[in-house]
Design a protein around this motif. Structure first.
Motif, PDB file in Angstrom:
ATOM      1  N   PRO A   1     138.338  83.743  38.540  1.00  0.00           N
ATOM      2  CA  PRO A   1     137.094  84.511  38.663  1.00  0.00           C
ATOM      3  C   PRO A   1     137.246  85.971  38.266  1.00  0.00           C
ATOM      4  O   PRO A   1     136.272  86.600  37.858  1.00  0.00           O
ATOM      5  CB  PRO A   1     136.731  84.369  40.145  1.00  0.00           C
ATOM      6  CG  PRO A   1     138.015  84.045  40.821  1.00  0.00           C
ATOM      7  CD  PRO A   1     138.838  83.282  39.840  1.00  0.00           C
TER       8      PRO A   1
ATOM      9  N   ASP B   1     132.632  81.372  38.475  1.00  0.00           N
ATOM     10  CA  ASP B   1     133.505  80.736  39.467  1.00  0.00           C
ATOM     11  C   ASP B   1     133.310  79.232  39.387  1.00  0.00           C
ATOM     12  O   ASP B   1     132.451  78.730  38.648  1.00  0.00           O
ATOM     13  CB  ASP B   1     133.211  81.250  40.883  1.00  0.00           C
ATOM     14  CG  ASP B   1     134.466  81.300  41.756  1.00  0.00           C
ATOM     15  OD1 ASP B   1     135.258  80.330  41.719  1.00  0.00           O
ATOM     16  OD2 ASP B   1     134.649  82.300  42.488  1.00  0.00           O
TER      17      ASP B   1
ATOM     18  N   ASN C   1     132.637  76.245  44.666  1.00  0.00           N
ATOM     19  CA  ASN C   1     132.686  77.553  45.321  1.00  0.00           C
ATOM     20  C   ASN C   1     131.299  78.191  45.364  1.00  0.00           C
ATOM     21  O   ASN C   1     130.915  78.826  46.347  1.00  0.00           O
ATOM     22  CB  ASN C   1     133.655  78.481  44.591  1.00  0.00           C
ATOM     23  CG  ASN C   1     135.107  78.131  44.840  1.00  0.00           C
ATOM     24  OD1 ASN C   1     135.428  77.404  45.769  1.00  0.00           O
ATOM     25  ND2 ASN C   1     135.984  78.657  44.000  1.00  0.00           N
ATOM     26  N   CYS C   2     130.558  78.030  44.285  1.00  0.00           N
ATOM     27  CA  CYS C   2     129.200  78.583  44.248  1.00  0.00           C
ATOM     28  C   CYS C   2     128.302  77.925  45.292  1.00  0.00           C
ATOM     29  O   CYS C   2     127.529  78.599  45.972  1.00  0.00           O
ATOM     30  CB  CYS C   2     128.606  78.415  42.846  1.00  0.00           C
ATOM     31  SG  CYS C   2     129.383  79.477  41.605  1.00  0.00           S
TER      32      CYS C   2
ATOM     33  N   SER D   1     138.990  82.188  46.272  1.00  0.00           N
ATOM     34  CA  SER D   1     139.019  81.433  45.025  1.00  0.00           C
ATOM     35  C   SER D   1     140.039  82.033  44.076  1.00  0.00           C
ATOM     36  O   SER D   1     140.697  83.032  44.382  1.00  0.00           O
ATOM     37  CB  SER D   1     137.630  81.418  44.363  1.00  0.00           C
ATOM     38  OG  SER D   1     137.219  82.722  44.019  1.00  0.00           O
ATOM     39  N   GLY D   2     140.154  81.420  42.906  1.00  0.00           N
ATOM     40  CA  GLY D   2     141.073  81.935  41.901  1.00  0.00           C
ATOM     41  C   GLY D   2     142.475  81.411  42.089  1.00  0.00           C
ATOM     42  O   GLY D   2     142.703  80.208  42.158  1.00  0.00           O
TER      43      GLY D   2
ATOM     44  N   LEU E   1     127.038  85.184  43.087  1.00  0.00           N
ATOM     45  CA  LEU E   1     128.307  85.784  42.651  1.00  0.00           C
ATOM     46  C   LEU E   1     128.118  87.256  42.310  1.00  0.00           C
ATOM     47  O   LEU E   1     129.032  88.065  42.470  1.00  0.00           O
ATOM     48  CB  LEU E   1     128.845  85.046  41.415  1.00  0.00           C
ATOM     49  CG  LEU E   1     129.356  83.628  41.612  1.00  0.00           C
ATOM     50  CD1 LEU E   1     129.699  83.001  40.256  1.00  0.00           C
ATOM     51  CD2 LEU E   1     130.577  83.594  42.531  1.00  0.00           C
TER      52      LEU E   1
END
Length: 290
Positions: free
Chosen positions: A68, A103, A107-108, A146-147, A286
């Protein structure tokens, strides 16, 4: 967040919506997913921006592992051929002149539920999306977890639930996804020799011993995974969404009966508030997420 173009990219369709400050949609459009995907996506975005110059920024949720920070797709399966390695943020910002954030799609969905949905006001939330596969998203102190160096953080569906179990498309055996997703339910039904679909499984469980046993196995596996997640995150709430959750009223009681003895501490568990809108809403959020 003022006017944001939220985009949800899946294997068969791309959904695009202009999302306002209060989460209202002023445009909601779905187009088929085509390859090569990036130039096609850019064309669609430019078309919408020409019609709606009031859009301030663009948020994108996509299938696959995402970095992200760079807005880059690290890895995507053959569901999206050629998508792996796409510098989505860099290319689209250059083309549009607008801020772009990217993303993972699950996750969204988690972000939507945590910010404006079932877990609104909670700071630590785990969201599970029980669809064809199992998606997951984690909100940690109000922000997405995340990521990671390979874009694979919060891939909850690929926790090992049953060592040496069912083979997963990821190449390993026993992933959580292979026991609690729609695909997993269909496999269990087929193995049991039943001529029904997953929705019918829950409907006939009260009168059919085979179906009831499958529901018990499904809810036990779902509960076991959540118990392990609680031991790691001690979250405020778990939100369960996706297509399988649409029949939650039929399996919720046995699920909670299986879960409660496994919990280390009390835990609130809710069905997701948003259905198909979660992806575009979370993608738009986001832009608000920093």
């Amino acid at each position: 967040m003022n006017k944001v173009l939220g985009i949800d990219i899946g294997g068969t369709k791309v959904r695009m919506a202009i999302v306002g400050q209060g989460g209202e949609l002023s445009l909601d459009e779905t187009v088929p997913t085509k390859t090569p995907l990036y130039p096609y996506l850019e064309d669609q975005v430019m078309r919408i921006l020409a019609l709606h110059p009031e859009v301030d920024a663009i948020g994108i949720g996509t299938h696959g592992f995402v970095d992200p920070a760079k807005g880059k797709v690290i890895y995507a399966t053959d569901i999206l051929p050629g998508w792996t390695g796409t510098d989505l943020k860099e290319q689209l910002e250059r083309a549009t002149g607008k801020r772009v954030e990217v993303d993972n799609d699950a996750n969204c969905a988690a972000l939507a539920e945590a910010k404006i949905g079932a877990a609104k006001g909670k700071s630590r939330v785990v969201c599970l999306t029980l669809g064809t596969g199992l998606g997951g998203g984690i909100i940690w102190d109000g922000k997405l977890l995340s990521g990671g160096p390979h874009g694979g953080a919060a891939e909850i569906g690929h926790m090992i639930l049953q060592p040496n179990g069912v083979l997963c498309p990821c190449g390993r055996r026993g992933c959580y996804e292979q026991y609690v997703s729609g695909t997993a339910l269909n496999r269990r039904i087929q193995e049991a020799g039943l001529s029904i679909n997953s929705r019918e499984l829950f409907e006939v469980a009260a009168s059919d011993p085979k179906a009831r046993q499958l529901v018990q196995e499904f809810t036990a596996d779902l509960a076991q995974g959540i118990s392990s997640l609680q031991a790691i995150f001690d979250m405020d709430m778990v939100v369960i969404g996706g297509g399988v959750s649409e029949s939650a009223a039929l399996w919720w009681d046995p699920f909670m009966q299986q879960l409660e003895p496994l919990l280390l501490n009390p835990l609130s568990v809710k069905v997701a508030e948003f259905g198909n809108e979660a992806g575009v809403l979370g993608a738009a959020l986001l832009i608000d997420g920093e």
